[in-house]
Design a protein around this motif. Structure first.
Motif, short mmCIF file in Angstrom:
data_model
loop_
_atom_site.label_atom_id
_atom_site.label_comp_id
_atom_site.label_asym_id
_atom_site.label_seq_id
_atom_site.Cartn_x
_atom_site.Cartn_y
_atom_site.Cartn_z
N ASP A 1 -17.47 1.09 2.16
CA ASP A 1 -16.94 0.87 0.81
C ASP A 1 -16.13 -0.42 0.79
O ASP A 1 -15.12 -0.53 1.48
CB ASP A 1 -16.06 2.05 0.39
N PRO A 2 -16.56 -1.40 0.01
CA PRO A 2 -15.85 -2.69 0.00
C PRO A 2 -14.41 -2.60 -0.49
O PRO A 2 -13.63 -3.52 -0.26
CB PRO A 2 -16.70 -3.57 -0.93
N GLN A 3 -14.03 -1.49 -1.13
CA GLN A 3 -12.66 -1.33 -1.63
C GLN A 3 -11.73 -0.70 -0.58
O GLN A 3 -10.53 -0.56 -0.83
CB GLN A 3 -12.66 -0.46 -2.89
N ALA B 1 -15.45 4.60 -6.16
CA ALA B 1 -16.88 4.38 -5.91
C ALA B 1 -17.50 5.51 -5.10
O ALA B 1 -18.71 5.63 -5.06
CB ALA B 1 -17.07 3.06 -5.17
N GLU C 1 -10.51 -4.62 3.82
CA GLU C 1 -9.57 -5.70 3.52
C GLU C 1 -8.98 -6.27 4.80
O GLU C 1 -8.89 -7.49 4.96
CB GLU C 1 -8.45 -5.19 2.61
N LEU D 1 -10.82 7.81 0.17
CA LEU D 1 -11.76 6.97 0.92
C LEU D 1 -11.81 7.35 2.39
O LEU D 1 -12.88 7.32 3.00
CB LEU D 1 -11.39 5.50 0.78
N TRP E 1 0.81 -1.21 0.00
CA TRP E 1 0.00 0.00 0.00
C TRP E 1 0.85 1.26 0.00
O TRP E 1 0.36 2.32 -0.36
CB TRP E 1 -0.92 0.04 1.22
N ARG F 1 -9.28 -0.12 2.51
CA ARG F 1 -8.24 -0.95 3.14
C ARG F 1 -8.73 -1.48 4.48
O ARG F 1 -8.37 -2.59 4.87
CB ARG F 1 -6.96 -0.14 3.29
N GLU G 1 -5.30 5.39 -1.65
CA GLU G 1 -6.49 4.56 -1.45
C GLU G 1 -7.69 5.28 -2.06
O GLU G 1 -8.14 6.30 -1.55
CB GLU G 1 -6.71 4.36 0.06
N ASP G 2 -8.18 4.75 -3.16
CA ASP G 2 -9.32 5.36 -3.83
C ASP G 2 -9.98 4.31 -4.70
O ASP G 2 -9.40 3.84 -5.66
CB ASP G 2 -8.86 6.54 -4.70
N SER G 3 -11.20 3.95 -4.36
CA SER G 3 -11.89 2.93 -5.13
C SER G 3 -12.59 3.51 -6.34
O SER G 3 -13.01 2.79 -7.23
CB SER G 3 -12.92 2.21 -4.26
#
Length: 180
Positions: free
Chosen positions: A148-150, A103, A155, A116, A94, A152, A99-101
């Motif tokens: 947001d599923p994207q 979405a 995860e 995000l 990372w 971190r 960090e940017d989906s």
């Protein structure tokens, strides 16, 4: 004696919320401590921005209410273990990335946050306002981090076998609100 945590530049110290509002007005003192801790963690990890995993780690460290919503026991220990390993293990990929989906809309004016993380901070404020609170709490941020599923943070939760929908349901139960 050299400090373990590098000093922050003036730009890193002044993470300003949008519209020139004071962070103390928008967030509880506990949540302000979470943001400060996330900022220190990002600097120490050599990251350019505070991301959702920094916020999650700091949230679990500084906010007992958010920790209680996640529950005690081996699952929490596993989650904290993954967060600690971030700087020495899987999280190294990372570094130097944003960090940017894509979405969520980018929240402008929040210096030092990934897109995000900035959106999660704004979402925490909106969640608090929806329930009639003047300030966002840690549990508001916890719910926003898993939206947001994207992210971190999502995860990391997945690696620790923590289901984001379960977290949202627990936050809703805790606050006596319906999840969105």
């Amino acid at each position: 004696m050299q400090h373990r945590i590098p000093r922050q530049s003036a730009g890193e110290q002044a993470v300003r919320p949008p519209d020139g509002t004071d962070a103390d007005v928008r967030f509880t003192p506990e949540l302000a401590s979470v943001v400060s801790g996330a900022r220190r963690r990002a600097v120490r990890d050599g990251d350019r921005q505070i991301d959702t995993a920094h916020l999650l780690h700091s949230l679990l460290e500084y906010d007992p209410e958010a920790r209680a919503v996640l529950g005690e026991g081996p699952q929490l220990a596993r989650l904290l273990g993954y967060l600690v390993q971030r700087s020495i293990g899987y999280g190294l990929r990372w570094q130097s990335t944003v960090e940017d989906s894509g979405a969520v809309p980018v929240v402008s004016g929040v210096a030092g946050f990934s897109p995000l993380a900035a959106a999660a901070m704004e979402d925490a404020r909106v969640r608090a306002a929806r329930r009639g609170a003047d300030r966002a709490r840690g549990v508001d941020l916890l719910a926003a981090l898993v939206a947001d599923p994207q992210a971190r943070a999502v995860e990391v939760l997945g690696r620790a076998a923590v289901e984001p929908r379960t977290v949202l349901a627990r936050v809703s139960d805790h606050l006596g609100t319906s999840s969105r």
